[in-house]
Design a protein around this motif. Sequence first.
Motif, PDB file in Angstrom:
ATOM      1  N   ILE A 191      -8.492  -3.189   1.403  1.00 56.60           N
ATOM      2  CA  ILE A 191      -6.922  -3.313   1.941  1.00 56.60           C
ATOM      3  C   ILE A 191      -7.292  -2.596   3.454  1.00 56.60           C
ATOM      4  O   ILE A 191      -7.613  -1.546   3.166  1.00 56.60           O
ATOM      5  N   ASP A 192      -7.099  -3.368   4.448  1.00 57.27           N
ATOM      6  CA  ASP A 192      -7.229  -2.685   5.820  1.00 57.27           C
ATOM      7  C   ASP A 192      -5.673  -2.514   6.224  1.00 57.27           C
ATOM      8  O   ASP A 192      -5.294  -3.841   7.098  1.00 57.27           O
ATOM      9  N   GLY A 193      -5.044  -1.781   6.280  1.00 52.72           N
ATOM     10  CA  GLY A 193      -3.722  -1.788   6.661  1.00 52.72           C
ATOM     11  C   GLY A 193      -2.823  -2.618   6.105  1.00 52.72           C
ATOM     12  O   GLY A 193      -2.578  -2.558   4.863  1.00 52.72           O
ATOM     13  N   ARG A 194      -2.330  -3.679   6.659  1.00 51.20           N
ATOM     14  CA  ARG A 194      -1.449  -4.659   6.139  1.00 51.20           C
ATOM     15  C   ARG A 194      -2.087  -6.023   5.617  1.00 51.20           C
ATOM     16  O   ARG A 194      -1.502  -6.994   5.400  1.00 51.20           O
ATOM     17  N   THR A 195      -3.442  -5.926   5.706  1.00 46.62           N
ATOM     18  CA  THR A 195      -4.232  -7.010   5.551  1.00 46.62           C
ATOM     19  C   THR A 195      -5.026  -6.866   4.443  1.00 46.62           C
ATOM     20  O   THR A 195      -5.559  -5.798   4.171  1.00 46.62           O
ATOM     21  N   VAL A 196      -5.393  -8.015   3.316  1.00 45.67           N
ATOM     22  CA  VAL A 196      -6.269  -7.727   2.178  1.00 45.67           C
ATOM     23  C   VAL A 196      -7.197  -8.712   2.220  1.00 45.67           C
ATOM     24  O   VAL A 196      -6.787 -10.049   2.284  1.00 45.67           O
ATOM     25  N   ASP A 212       1.062 -14.656  -0.015  1.00 38.97           N
ATOM     26  CA  ASP A 212       0.879 -14.068   1.055  1.00 38.97           C
ATOM     27  C   ASP A 212      -0.384 -14.374   1.873  1.00 38.97           C
ATOM     28  O   ASP A 212      -0.709 -13.814   2.838  1.00 38.97           O
ATOM     29  N   ALA A 213      -1.205 -15.563   1.208  1.00 39.99           N
ATOM     30  CA  ALA A 213      -2.590 -15.848   1.782  1.00 39.99           C
ATOM     31  C   ALA A 213      -2.388 -16.373   3.235  1.00 39.99           C
ATOM     32  O   ALA A 213      -1.381 -17.169   3.520  1.00 39.99           O
ATOM     33  N   VAL A 214      -3.261 -15.801   3.999  1.00 39.55           N
ATOM     34  CA  VAL A 214      -3.168 -16.533   5.353  1.00 39.55           C
ATOM     35  C   VAL A 214      -4.338 -17.209   5.901  1.00 39.55           C
ATOM     36  O   VAL A 214      -4.568 -18.180   6.720  1.00 39.55           O
ATOM     37  N   VAL A 215      -5.338 -16.943   5.214  1.00 37.01           N
ATOM     38  CA  VAL A 215      -6.627 -17.792   5.318  1.00 37.01           C
ATOM     39  C   VAL A 215      -7.306 -17.930   3.956  1.00 37.01           C
ATOM     40  O   VAL A 215      -7.471 -16.965   3.141  1.00 37.01           O
ATOM     41  N   SER A 216      -7.940 -19.103   3.783  1.00 37.12           N
ATOM     42  CA  SER A 216      -8.558 -19.426   2.448  1.00 37.12           C
ATOM     43  C   SER A 216      -9.994 -20.037   3.141  1.00 37.12           C
ATOM     44  O   SER A 216     -10.085 -20.816   4.202  1.00 37.12           O
ATOM     45  N   THR A 247      -7.856 -14.207   2.413  1.00 37.75           N
ATOM     46  CA  THR A 247      -7.209 -13.031   3.332  1.00 37.75           C
ATOM     47  C   THR A 247      -5.812 -13.181   3.291  1.00 37.75           C
ATOM     48  O   THR A 247      -5.347 -14.316   3.439  1.00 37.75           O
ATOM     49  N   ALA A 248      -5.322 -12.286   2.983  1.00 37.93           N
ATOM     50  CA  ALA A 248      -3.775 -12.306   2.773  1.00 37.93           C
ATOM     51  C   ALA A 248      -2.954 -11.170   3.456  1.00 37.93           C
ATOM     52  O   ALA A 248      -3.726  -9.865   3.801  1.00 37.93           O
ATOM     53  N   SER A 249      -1.556 -11.333   3.856  1.00 39.77           N
ATOM     54  CA  SER A 249      -0.959  -9.810   4.085  1.00 39.77           C
ATOM     55  C   SER A 249      -0.490  -9.121   2.931  1.00 39.77           C
ATOM     56  O   SER A 249      -0.254  -9.946   1.925  1.00 39.77           O
ATOM     57  N   LYS A 250      -0.357  -8.065   3.275  1.00 43.73           N
ATOM     58  CA  LYS A 250       0.359  -7.207   2.412  1.00 43.73           C
ATOM     59  C   LYS A 250       1.964  -7.174   2.352  1.00 43.73           C
ATOM     60  O   LYS A 250       2.568  -7.129   3.468  1.00 43.73           O
ATOM     61  N   SER A 251       2.292  -7.549   1.145  1.00 42.82           N
ATOM     62  CA  SER A 251       3.826  -7.555   1.104  1.00 42.82           C
ATOM     63  C   SER A 251       4.459  -6.213   1.525  1.00 42.82           C
ATOM     64  O   SER A 251       3.964  -5.251   1.308  1.00 42.82           O
ATOM     65  N   ALA A 252       5.597  -6.437   1.904  1.00 46.64           N
ATOM     66  CA  ALA A 252       6.403  -5.316   2.741  1.00 46.64           C
ATOM     67  C   ALA A 252       6.781  -4.358   1.574  1.00 46.64           C
ATOM     68  O   ALA A 252       7.060  -4.640   0.214  1.00 46.64           O
TER      69      ALA A 252
END
Length: 126
Positions: A22-27, A70-74, A121-126
Amino acid sequence: MKNRIFTGAPSETSAGYAKAVIDGRTVHVSGTTGRDPVSNTFPEDAAEQARNALASIDAALREAGSSLADAVVSRVYVVDREAAAAVTPVLGEVFADIRPTSTFLICQIPAPGAKVEIEITASKSA
């Protein structure tokens, strides 16, 4: 600050990696193969391997406060065109409404018996 998620797999230590970071809001979830979670063996069917890999990835994402939604890259790696043909419909089912960017490669996978490996790679849920 980076947080790491470990599953306890021996390869995490021997190869020096985490299941997810987990790097900030990115997983970022490491490449994941599709071993059967009960038998710890690879099913013959590449589609079943893909489903197993995605379930494992989703579990890591949920532990990190995210999910496959929340996936942004596969990034999908398969051993041949036959595996690609089997895996593509599974990806279509899972990502039909999500539509992350995607890379799909045919290559060798180091784990004997693995036909697919998936990295998300996914964004972290709010």
